[in-house]
Design an enzyme around this catalytic site. Structure first.
Site, mmCIF file in Angstrom:
data_model
loop_
_atom_site.group_PDB
_atom_site.id
_atom_site.type_symbol
_atom_site.label_atom_id
_atom_site.label_comp_id
_atom_site.label_asym_id
_atom_site.label_seq_id
_atom_site.Cartn_x
_atom_site.Cartn_y
_atom_site.Cartn_z
ATOM 1 N N ASP A 104 0.651 -0.850 -0.128
ATOM 2 C CA ASP A 104 0.109 -0.368 -0.135
ATOM 3 C C ASP A 104 1.029 1.224 0.212
ATOM 4 O OD1 ASP A 104 -1.828 -2.236 0.585
ATOM 5 O OD2 ASP A 104 -2.527 -1.567 2.192
HETATM 6 N N1 URA Z 1 -1.702 -6.152 4.450
HETATM 7 C C1 URA Z 1 -2.001 -4.393 3.730
HETATM 8 O O1 URA Z 1 -2.789 -4.633 3.951
HETATM 9 N N2 URA Z 1 -1.309 -3.910 3.760
HETATM 10 C C2 URA Z 1 0.471 -3.705 2.481
HETATM 11 O O2 URA Z 1 0.263 -3.065 1.912
HETATM 12 C C3 URA Z 1 0.964 -5.021 2.819
HETATM 13 C C4 URA Z 1 -0.070 -6.670 3.400
#
Ligand code: URA
Length: 239
Positions: A104
């Site tokens: 993310d």
């Molecule tokens: N899980 C999430 O919620 N975000 C990420 O970036 C990676 C794993």
């Protein structure tokens, strides 16, 4: 056999039109002979390319480890937002690199970038069960109930997660090991316990740990041994 202008632009900072000009001004040689046309075809495994009297080192594929900072999206290009490719573009702008899997925008840590589709597939394929480890900080105390729930496989609205490991490392912190990568998976798993993820950092893929000397926003090429660790191939010495 590949066109020389494509090879040079992929392997250097010269654009295709730069290469055309270089060829015109007789600055490109193959095995010591001046190249006359930029569509000249060569074999990168045998032929030696010289540009401006300097031998071009041809790398078939590139594998980078990046310590992703916050604020970058895991895409190759975007009209509005900065992408992880923007970080490496000054050195690798002409190669078709892409991130292996997604983090993310606000997640930090270990990210692999490559132009090797087969390699990416070998890590992302659900059949491989390749493990990814994250350091997580949440807004409420981490509980044994969460750890047990993660072990059993958290039921999300649309699907059930595979069993995962939640190791409690502090009152609000945990280390989570996943073998799959659903959309916002860790945030949604903690969401099931009314917890909000405040910090999320990926620290390991397969047997490869984020190098401790690689600061946020820094990247470098992986060694052959490190590549094997990323793929979880046994036979290398793990620290
Ligand atoms: N899980 C999430 O919620 N975000 C990420 O970036 C990676 C794993």
């Amino acid at each position: 056999m590949e066109r020389i202008d494509k090879i040079i632009s992929n392997q250097s900072n010269y654009s295709r039109s730069d290469v055309k000009k270089l060829v015109k001004s007789k600055k490109v040689k193959v095995n010591g002979e001046i190249v006359k046309n930029s569509d000249f075809k060569i074999d990168i495994n045998k032929d030696i390319i010289t540009v401006n009297e300097i031998d071009l080192i041809v790398k078939q594929k590139v594998y980078l480890v990046l310590n992703k900072p916050k604020g970058y999206i895991s895409a190759t290009e975007d009209r509005k937002m900065a992408t992880v490719l923007d970080i490496v573009s000054k050195d690798y702008g002409n190669r078709n690199l892409f991130p292996v899997g997604r983090l993310d925008k606000d997640t930090t840590g270990l990210m692999i970038l490559t132009d090797d589709g087969d390699f990416a597939h070998s890590i992302l394929s659900p059949k491989k069960d390749s493990k990814k480890i994250y350091d997580v900080t949440i807004d409420i105390p981490v509980t044994e109930e969460m750890a047990q729930g993660f072990k059993n496989g958290v039921q999300l609205i649309d699907s059930r997660c595979k069993p995962s490991i939640l190791k409690i490392t502090g009152e609000y912190t945990a280390e989570v090991t996943l073998t799959e990568g659903k959309y916002h998976q860790i945030k949604r798993m903690f969401g099931c316990y009314k917890a909000k993820v405040l910090e999320l950092k990926r620290i390991q893929i397969g047997d490869f740990k984020l190098p401790s000397n690689l600061g946020e926003g820094e990247y470098r090429e992986l060694t052959t041994d490190e590549l094997k660790k990323v793929q979880g191939i046994k036979g290398v010495i793990n620290e």
